[in-house]
Design a protein around this motif. Structure first.
Motif, PDB file in Angstrom:
ATOM      1  N   THR A  45       0.807  -1.221   0.000  1.00  0.00           N
ATOM      2  CA  THR A  45       0.000   0.000   0.000  1.00  0.00           C
ATOM      3  C   THR A  45       0.843   1.275   0.000  1.00  0.00           C
ATOM      4  O   THR A  45       0.286   2.376  -0.045  1.00  0.00           O
ATOM      5  N   ILE A  47       4.025   3.617  -1.679  1.00  0.00           N
ATOM      6  CA  ILE A  47       4.856   3.827  -2.860  1.00  0.00           C
ATOM      7  C   ILE A  47       6.311   4.100  -2.495  1.00  0.00           C
ATOM      8  O   ILE A  47       7.217   3.886  -3.288  1.00  0.00           O
ATOM      9  N   GLU A 132       1.045   9.335  -6.944  1.00  0.00           N
ATOM     10  CA  GLU A 132       0.525   8.032  -7.336  1.00  0.00           C
ATOM     11  C   GLU A 132       1.540   7.354  -8.258  1.00  0.00           C
ATOM     12  O   GLU A 132       2.332   8.020  -8.929  1.00  0.00           O
ATOM     13  N   PRO A 133       1.552   6.031  -8.302  1.00  0.00           N
ATOM     14  CA  PRO A 133       2.505   5.339  -9.168  1.00  0.00           C
ATOM     15  C   PRO A 133       2.319   5.711 -10.633  1.00  0.00           C
ATOM     16  O   PRO A 133       1.188   5.931 -11.093  1.00  0.00           O
ATOM     17  N   LYS A 300       2.526  -0.821  -4.897  1.00  0.00           N
ATOM     18  CA  LYS A 300       2.633   0.514  -5.486  1.00  0.00           C
ATOM     19  C   LYS A 300       4.049   0.871  -5.937  1.00  0.00           C
ATOM     20  O   LYS A 300       4.224   1.812  -6.705  1.00  0.00           O
ATOM     21  N   ASN A 302       5.754  -0.855  -7.893  1.00  0.00           N
ATOM     22  CA  ASN A 302       5.853  -1.295  -9.297  1.00  0.00           C
ATOM     23  C   ASN A 302       7.150  -2.035  -9.605  1.00  0.00           C
ATOM     24  O   ASN A 302       7.651  -1.969 -10.740  1.00  0.00           O
TER      25      ASN A 302
END
Length: 346
Positions: A45, A47, A132-133, A300, A302
């Protein structure tokens, strides 16, 4: 090597070396440790380190669940990144959240290696809501600690000194913390020799906090200035290796021969580069070298996507780069889980 550079390396090595553990002490400590197998951990949750540790996004429920999955594999160590900004903005709350995190990890029989500084990825970190990603981009929101502006202005380092001494001092005798990793990939982001003043100070401040745990900072690429300093001042030797098992074994042999100290690989496992659980874990176990792969749960950050292969369409890559679990707790590849459990005896 030029004589002037050699003299400078000897000088900087001396500065923090006085309190360094002896080879005998380091090896006696390591003899009491298990075969370390674990991951670099951030909840799915978050990043970045700020989103992990700030009060409004700290997520103990997810941490508890995901460390439970790690425990199920027999993992017994996690490398976890801290950040100076949560300390600067909410000292008491940050320390309380670290303690809460350690309680959760201990519940799952997992020791923690904390990282205090990091030269990687995005500059100019700021408190508050994080970005945000970026779809399909590896570590699109990870934050350096500190940013370039602060790194290059020693007049601002009073807060970094307080952060280092207070965090290490608070947990200096805490059995839930197993190692302090002071600076991740310090010469990254083009910093090279410019990072040396803060790298030296990080060791000085850490020694002043008198931790019972070993301190370290590790090799990630061939950069003589930072590498020689870190090797000369670390209690135990840590390193990164994202290459195949043959390369890994050669590096382990070389580091063992040179330093005679315990070894922990604090980053490995990039499937695209043939650094895998199945091939590397038996090498780590053969030499009793700690093995901490990058990534536990898809999220998040990635990091299922490769460093150099963004996927703007956001589709799942045919071959994940990092991570072990999907967000629902299912595993990416059962043969990898089997390889981990074969080493952890789970």
């Amino acid at each position: 090597m030029k004589k002037s550079l050699l003299l400078l390396l000897l000088f900087v090595s001396f500065l923090a070396n006085a309190q360094r553990w002896t080879v005998e002490k380091a090896n006696a400590w390591y003899a009491k440790q298990p075969q370390f197998v674990g991951a670099n951990y951030i909840p799915n949750t978050a990043i970045n380190e700020l989103e992990m540790w700030q009060a409004d996004t700290f997520d103990p429920a997810t941490i508890d669940k995901e460390l439970g999955w790690a425990e199920g594999l027999g993992m017994n160590i996690m490398r976890v990144f801290l950040h100076n900004i949560p300390y600067d903005t909410d000292k008491a709350g940050f320390i309380s959240r670290i303690n809460q995190f350690l309680t959760i990890a201990d519940k799952h029989h997992i020791k923690i290696m904390f990282v205090l500084f990091d030269s990687c990825w995005n500059d100019n970190p700021k408190a508050g809501k994080q970005m945000e990603p970026i779809i399909g981009k590896h570590n699109s929101g990870w934050a350096r600690c500190p940013g370039t502006k602060m790194l290059f202005d020693s007049r601002t380092w009073g807060s970094l000194e307080a952060y280092t001494k207070d965090i290490i001092g608070t947990f200096a005798n805490d059995k839930r913390v197993v190692v302090w990793d002071l600076f991740n990939e310090p010469s990254n982001s083009g910093y090279n020799d410019a990072v040396m003043p803060l790298l030296r100070k990080s060791f000085e401040w850490a020694r002043a906090a008198k931790p019972s745990q070993p301190i370290t900072a590790g090799w990630w690429t061939d950069h003589p200035m930072s590498n020689e300093f870190m090797f000369a001042n670390s209690d135990i030797i840590t390193f990164h290796n994202y290459k195949d098992a043959e390369n890994l074994e050669a590096q382990i042999k070389e580091l063992k021969s040179r330093y005679k100290r315990p070894l922990i690989c604090t980053e490995y496992m990039a499937r695209k580069h043939k650094s895998t659980f199945e091939t590397c874990l038996p090498i780590f176990a053969k030499y009793k070298v700690g093995a901490i792969n990058w990534g536990l749960v898809q999220g998040k950050t990635n990091t299922i996507f490769a460093w150099d292969e963004p996927m703007p369409n956001g589709g799942e890559p045919a071959l994940w780069f990092h991570e072990v679990f999907r967000t629902d707790g299912s595993v990416y590849k059962q043969s990898e889980v089997d390889a981990i459990k074969a080493i952890t005896k789970k």
